[in-house]
Design an enzyme around this catalytic site. Structure first.
Site, PDB file in Angstrom:
ATOM      1  N   LEU A  18       0.845  -1.195   0.000  1.00 62.55           N
ATOM      2  CA  LEU A  18       0.000   0.000   0.000  1.00 62.55           C
ATOM      3  C   LEU A  18       0.880   1.243   0.000  1.00 62.55           C
ATOM      4  O   LEU A  18       1.796   1.335   0.812  1.00 62.55           O
ATOM      5  CB  LEU A  18      -0.880   0.056   1.262  1.00 62.55           C
ATOM      6  CG  LEU A  18      -2.040  -0.921   1.419  1.00 62.55           C
ATOM      7  CD1 LEU A  18      -2.649  -0.755   2.807  1.00 62.55           C
ATOM      8  CD2 LEU A  18      -3.085  -0.673   0.345  1.00 62.55           C
ATOM      9  N   HIS A  19       0.591   2.179  -0.897  1.00 63.72           N
ATOM     10  CA  HIS A  19       1.324   3.446  -0.839  1.00 63.72           C
ATOM     11  C   HIS A  19       0.568   4.616  -1.441  1.00 63.72           C
ATOM     12  O   HIS A  19       0.942   5.759  -1.235  1.00 63.72           O
ATOM     13  CB  HIS A  19       2.682   3.313  -1.544  1.00 63.72           C
ATOM     14  CG  HIS A  19       2.577   3.351  -3.035  1.00 63.72           C
ATOM     15  ND1 HIS A  19       2.140   2.287  -3.782  1.00 63.72           N
ATOM     16  CD2 HIS A  19       2.842   4.347  -3.922  1.00 63.72           C
ATOM     17  CE1 HIS A  19       2.146   2.612  -5.059  1.00 63.72           C
ATOM     18  NE2 HIS A  19       2.564   3.849  -5.180  1.00 63.72           N
TER      19      HIS A  19
END
Length: 386
Positions: free
Chosen positions: A220-221
């Site tokens: 996740l980013h």
């Protein structure tokens, strides 16, 4: 500031700014080197991603030489970062005097350097052109659209990108379908990938990946996912549900870790079924993806890599700029609603996960095609004899 001093028929200023760019540029530099002295690559790093240790780790793993020029721009708002790259790039470009500026991907550095080169009359070459999510709230989408409009040569990773670029008014003779340089890098490094068991052992959990169901991998980013505490909480709660059934490895992007701490959500990843990890090097991530039962991600690059590896991928976004990974590859768009994510995950565990097929020209030869097309184009433009 330094750059190669040996004369060459055509000097190409190759720009990287963030770690995803490194994987795209490594095979291009190698392909240009193979055509020396007709092509000469000068590698410029804007410093948009400025973690020195991580950058060195990636360059070393990919066998890339250190950048010839580093602008050391660092972080800032999108406007600040783009403006600072432009300010520092112009004198570097004037010193190198390139025949063309080559940019990859869709980060702020891509657009900033393309804009400076275009205004100075230097040809712009865009690798990975024509990808669209149709979501203008994504900064990357703005970068993609504008960079393509500024570019003289546009190299695409999938055939549908050509129609998109034609609709946007770009002449067909500027567009070349060459395949995916990310996959060049993946295929050339696959036998060097670090196994997930090694990563787990180094993290003090040697038996974490020893599970008959296999393991899941989460990345996740995206700001849309990690900057909103409610969405981030929902995604982490869904990760716990997955961790109850399948060991879940979760390399934490620095932005994601910071947002988890800021929102007070650390307890959600303190779970026996979740192994939170520091940012991984390229060979470690490649091994984690290759061995995974399923990958959950909001990364466009990971969508492509899992398709090349035939590993089921669940994308935690409402759209993708890489439609071929859904149409032909192993990718499923699930969005961020827990019920949709769990439905896609349960389908994988039941044996129904997509493996798809590897798209045309994702064969490890894309960079070579780029080098030969670019050299021929530059020769024709200069009136040289090939």
């Amino acid at each position: 500031m330094s750059h190669p001093s040996s004369p060459a028929a055509h000097r190409i200023l190759c720009v990287v700014g963030a770690r995803p760019n490194f994987m795209k540029m490594a095979p291009i530099i190698a392909a240009f080197d193979a055509l020396a002295p007709q092509l000469s690559a000068v590698l410029l790093h804007t410093g948009q991603h400025y973690d020195v240790a991580m950058n060195h780790q990636y360059f070393s793993a990919l066998g890339m030489r250190a950048p010839d020029i580093n602008l050391e721009v660092g972080s800032g708002s999108h406007a600040q970062q783009t403006a600072e790259v432009m300010r520092r790039f112009e004198p570097a470009m004037d010193e190198v005097k390139p025949s063309a500026v080559l940019v990859v991907g869709d980060v702020n550095s891509t657009l900033a350097c393309a804009l400076v080169a275009c205004k100075r009359g230097i040809p712009v070459v865009h690798v990975e052109a024509g990808l669209r999510s149709y979501d203008r709230t994504m900064p990357e989408e703005i970068n993609r659209v504008l960079t393509d409009q500024l570019s003289d040569l546009l190299f695409t990773t999938e055939s549908s990108a050509r129609e998109q670029l034609l609709r946007e008014g770009i002449e067909g003779d500027r567009i070349h379908f060459v395949g995916n340089v990310m996959i060049d890098t993946l295929l050339s490094n696959l036998d060097r990938a670090v196994p997930a068991s090694t990563v787990a052992a180094l993290a003090g959990r040697p038996h974490f990946t020893d599970n008959e169901q296999g393991y899941a991998l989460l990345t996740l980013h995206r700001p849309a996912n990690v900057d909103d505490p409610a969405i981030l909480r929902s995604l982490l709660e869904t990760a716990r549900l997955i961790g109850n059934r399948t060991p879940l490895l979760f390399p934490l992007h620095p932005r994601t870790r910071a947002m988890i701490e800021r929102a007070g959500l650390q307890s959600l990843i303190d779970h026996p079924g979740i192994l939170a990890l520091p940012p991984m090097g390229y060979l470690e991530m490649l091994g984690l993806m290759r061995g995974a039962r399923v990958v959950l991600t909001d990364s466009g690059g990971v969508q492509e890599e899992t398709t090349a590896l035939s590993v089921p991928c669940i994308t935690l976004r409402e759209n993708t700029e890489r439609p071929i990974t859904v149409e032909q590859g192993s990718n499923t768009i699930a969005g961020v609603e827990p019920s949709a994510i769990m439905a896609a995950y349960n389908k994988v565990l039941a044996g129904g996960g997509k493996t798809g097929r590897v798209p045309l020209f994702w064969d490890g030869q894309a960079a070579g095609r780029i080098a030969h097309i670019l050299l021929r184009w530059l020769q024709e433009r200069a009136g040289d004899q090939p």
